[in-house]
Every structure is written in structure tokens, then in C-alpha cells.
Motif scaffolding. Structure first.
Motif, PDB file in Angstrom:
ATOM      1  N   GLY A 105       0.818  -1.208   0.257  1.00  0.00           N
ATOM      2  CA  GLY A 105      -0.298   0.176   0.095  1.00  0.00           C
ATOM      3  C   GLY A 105       0.993   1.244   0.036  1.00  0.00           C
ATOM      4  O   GLY A 105       0.636   2.285  -0.754  1.00  0.00           O
ATOM      5  N   ARG A 106       1.939   1.254   0.900  1.00  0.00           N
ATOM      6  CA  ARG A 106       2.752   2.345   0.960  1.00  0.00           C
ATOM      7  C   ARG A 106       3.329   2.817  -0.402  1.00  0.00           C
ATOM      8  O   ARG A 106       3.749   3.779  -0.711  1.00  0.00           O
ATOM      9  CB  ARG A 106       3.710   2.209   2.156  1.00  0.00           C
ATOM     10  N   ASP A 107       4.131   1.519  -0.551  1.00  0.00           N
ATOM     11  CA  ASP A 107       5.086   1.585  -1.996  1.00  0.00           C
ATOM     12  C   ASP A 107       4.030   1.959  -3.248  1.00  0.00           C
ATOM     13  O   ASP A 107       4.527   2.812  -4.049  1.00  0.00           O
ATOM     14  CB  ASP A 107       5.661   0.491  -2.155  1.00  0.00           C
ATOM     15  N   LEU A 168       6.596  -7.464  -9.471  1.00  0.00           N
ATOM     16  CA  LEU A 168       6.583  -5.925  -9.365  1.00  0.00           C
ATOM     17  C   LEU A 168       5.349  -5.494 -10.282  1.00  0.00           C
ATOM     18  O   LEU A 168       4.719  -4.616  -9.983  1.00  0.00           O
ATOM     19  CB  LEU A 168       7.676  -5.177  -9.806  1.00  0.00           C
ATOM     20  N   GLY A 169       5.133  -6.211 -11.451  1.00  0.00           N
ATOM     21  CA  GLY A 169       3.793  -5.764 -12.343  1.00  0.00           C
ATOM     22  C   GLY A 169       2.675  -6.221 -11.538  1.00  0.00           C
ATOM     23  O   GLY A 169       1.578  -5.366 -11.577  1.00  0.00           O
ATOM     24  N   VAL A 170       2.652  -7.367 -10.865  1.00  0.00           N
ATOM     25  CA  VAL A 170       1.346  -7.580 -10.136  1.00  0.00           C
ATOM     26  C   VAL A 170       0.886  -6.486  -8.936  1.00  0.00           C
ATOM     27  O   VAL A 170      -0.217  -6.130  -8.539  1.00  0.00           O
ATOM     28  CB  VAL A 170       0.808  -8.891  -9.789  1.00  0.00           C
ATOM     29  N   LEU A 171       1.909  -5.932  -8.474  1.00  0.00           N
ATOM     30  CA  LEU A 171       1.846  -5.162  -7.374  1.00  0.00           C
ATOM     31  C   LEU A 171       1.518  -3.780  -7.762  1.00  0.00           C
ATOM     32  O   LEU A 171       0.755  -3.357  -7.068  1.00  0.00           O
ATOM     33  CB  LEU A 171       3.554  -5.051  -6.714  1.00  0.00           C
ATOM     34  N   ARG A 172       1.912  -3.608  -8.894  1.00  0.00           N
ATOM     35  CA  ARG A 172       1.374  -2.062  -9.297  1.00  0.00           C
ATOM     36  C   ARG A 172       0.089  -2.215  -9.943  1.00  0.00           C
ATOM     37  O   ARG A 172      -0.780  -1.241  -9.896  1.00  0.00           O
ATOM     38  CB  ARG A 172       2.409  -1.801 -10.478  1.00  0.00           C
ATOM     39  N   LEU A 173      -0.316  -3.206 -10.614  1.00  0.00           N
ATOM     40  CA  LEU A 173      -1.448  -3.202 -11.553  1.00  0.00           C
ATOM     41  C   LEU A 173      -2.814  -3.603 -10.823  1.00  0.00           C
ATOM     42  O   LEU A 173      -3.951  -3.309 -11.088  1.00  0.00           O
ATOM     43  CB  LEU A 173      -1.366  -4.076 -12.848  1.00  0.00           C
ATOM     44  N   ARG A 174      -2.784  -4.522  -9.845  1.00  0.00           N
ATOM     45  CA  ARG A 174      -3.847  -4.915  -9.018  1.00  0.00           C
ATOM     46  C   ARG A 174      -4.387  -3.742  -8.478  1.00  0.00           C
ATOM     47  O   ARG A 174      -5.747  -3.547  -8.570  1.00  0.00           O
ATOM     48  CB  ARG A 174      -3.447  -5.884  -7.793  1.00  0.00           C
ATOM     49  N   PRO A 175      -4.008  -2.626  -7.945  1.00  0.00           N
ATOM     50  CA  PRO A 175      -4.762  -1.429  -7.498  1.00  0.00           C
ATOM     51  C   PRO A 175      -5.778  -0.950  -8.623  1.00  0.00           C
ATOM     52  O   PRO A 175      -6.740  -0.386  -8.614  1.00  0.00           O
ATOM     53  CB  PRO A 175      -3.770  -0.615  -6.964  1.00  0.00           C
ATOM     54  N   VAL A 176      -4.919  -0.666  -9.899  1.00  0.00           N
ATOM     55  CA  VAL A 176      -5.519  -0.301 -11.146  1.00  0.00           C
ATOM     56  C   VAL A 176      -6.765  -1.291 -11.625  1.00  0.00           C
ATOM     57  O   VAL A 176      -7.642  -0.719 -12.024  1.00  0.00           O
ATOM     58  CB  VAL A 176      -4.538  -0.100 -12.106  1.00  0.00           C
ATOM     59  N   GLU A 178      -8.382  -3.736  -9.957  1.00  0.00           N
ATOM     60  CA  GLU A 178      -9.365  -4.234  -8.930  1.00  0.00           C
ATOM     61  C   GLU A 178      -9.639  -3.260  -7.991  1.00  0.00           C
ATOM     62  O   GLU A 178     -10.596  -3.460  -7.203  1.00  0.00           O
ATOM     63  CB  GLU A 178      -9.044  -5.491  -8.273  1.00  0.00           C
ATOM     64  N   GLY A 179      -9.053  -2.194  -7.718  1.00  0.00           N
ATOM     65  CA  GLY A 179      -9.182  -1.137  -6.538  1.00  0.00           C
ATOM     66  C   GLY A 179      -8.764  -1.531  -5.390  1.00  0.00           C
ATOM     67  O   GLY A 179      -9.092  -0.944  -4.487  1.00  0.00           O
TER      68      GLY A 179
END
Length: 202
Positions: A105-107, A168-176, A178-179
Motif C-alpha cells: 500500500g505504501r510503496d 512488481l507488475g502485479v504489485l502495481r497493477l492490482r490497484p488499477v 481491481e481497486g
């Protein structure tokens, strides 16, 4: 707005760095990073940091001449190293996923807050990579190196080079997509469902 130097012009007095303790300097950096996460880069101001840390704006300008320089210094203070060594490549990847998920969340907020601004400022882009991206890649490469040395996976396995991009890709993209942040449970499940099978591990 990529610089606030106009709000704090350099003079003979402001060109010298003030003497502040490392503890006080870290307070400034923590305030910068927190405001970045909460408000974004454009809304971050030297005035806001000065107010939240109870110091004068001139103190900040003496130490860091512009907002990009200040943010870059704060990012470099955030850089961390990580050591994961369970004795097993599969378990190392699971543990790395758990740790990354705890910080996701922080990163992720930092990455989102700074991505556009970093494309406009090379120093900011370099600091963002040094603080957030490169330590993660280095930690994963070290995990992979040990797994290869133990003979758990061949050095020329074609999937090895894609592990950092996957993680790192899934870390960055899940918020986009799935929110929601890529939390530890999600990342561990991703490793078990996608990363380990690609390496021929269970």
C-alpha cells in the motif's frame, strides 16, 4: 509544478546548507513521503512541509533548493535492503511476496504519486528507482541466484528473467485493475499459481 524555487530564491544566506540533526532531517523526509502518499506530488508544497514539521520555509530552501531535490532526498532516505533466506527458492519467493505485500500500500501510493512527475525530472526518476524499484529487483535477483546455486532451477531457465517483472507488475497493477492493493495473501497466491509453476517448482 516541478519546482518551487521561485518561492524561495537563493541568496548568499540561503545558498548554505543549514546544520540540522539526522533525526530532524528524517522528520522532514517522513513528512514529505507521507504527504506524497496522501496528496500526490502536485499538491506537495514546501509551505505544507514547513507547517507540518514546525519549521521555517527558508530552512527547507537552505537545505534543498527545489521541490524535486527535496523529494529525491526523501526517497533516498527511504531506500531499504531486505534479506530473505529460508533455504528454498519456492519458500524464499513466498516470503518475499509476504513482505512485499505488507508494504504494497505504501510503496504503490508512492509510485502512483510520482510516476508522472518522474518522467519530467531525471533526478526524481533516478531517486524513485533507487528507493523503491531497484531494492526489490536486487532482492529477487539474490533469491534467484541462491536457488540456481542450490541446483533448484537451471541457470538458463527462460522464466527466471521475468520473475521481477511478474512480482512488481502485479504489485502495481492490482490497484488499477481491481481497486485493491496486492496484499500478502494475494501475492503469495500469485506466486504459487503463476511463478512457481513457470519455474517447475511446487
Amino acid at each position: 509544478m516541478t519546482s518551487q524555487a521561485a518561492d524561495g530564491p537563493e541568496t548568499a544566506g540561503t545558498s548554505r546548507r543549514s546544520k540540522i540533526t539526522p533525526e530532524r532531517e528524517q522528520e522532514f523526509f517522513d513528512a514529505v513521503l507521507e504527504q506524497l502518499r496522501e496528496c500526490g506530488y502536485d499538491s506537495l508544497t514546501m509551505e505544507g512541509i514547513a507547517a507540518s514539521t514546525r519549521c521555517s520555509k527558508s530552512t527547507l530552501y537552505r537545505q534543498w533548493k527545489t521541490k524535486p531535490q527535496f523529494v529525491a532526498a526523501a526517497l533516498r532516505s527511504y531506500r531499504r535492503t531486505r534479506c530473505v533466506d529460508t533455504g528454498s527458492l519456492a519458500d524464499d519467493l513466498r516470503e518475499a511476496a509476504r513482505i512485499t505485500g505488507d508494504l504494497s500500500g505504501r510503496d504503490t501510493k508512492l509510485l502512483h504519486a510520482l510516476t508522472h512527475a518522474a518522467t519530467q525530472d531525471p533526478e526524481l526518476q533516478r531517486a524513485l528507482r533507487e528507493a523503491v524499484v531497484e531494492p526489490e529487483i536486487a532482492a529477487l535477483k539474490e533469491i534467484i541466484r541462491r536457488g540456481v546455486e542450490r541446483g533448484e532451477v537451471p541457470a538458463d531457465h527462460p522464466a527466471l528473467e521475468y520473475i521481477p517483472a511478474q512480482m512488481l507488475g502485479v504489485l502495481r497493477l492490482r490497484p488499477v485493475l481491481e481497486g485493491r492493493p496486492a496484499d500478502p495473501d494475494y501475492l503469495v497466491r500469485f506466486v504459487e499459481a503463476a511463478v512457481l509453476p513457470a519455474l517447475g517448482l511446487t
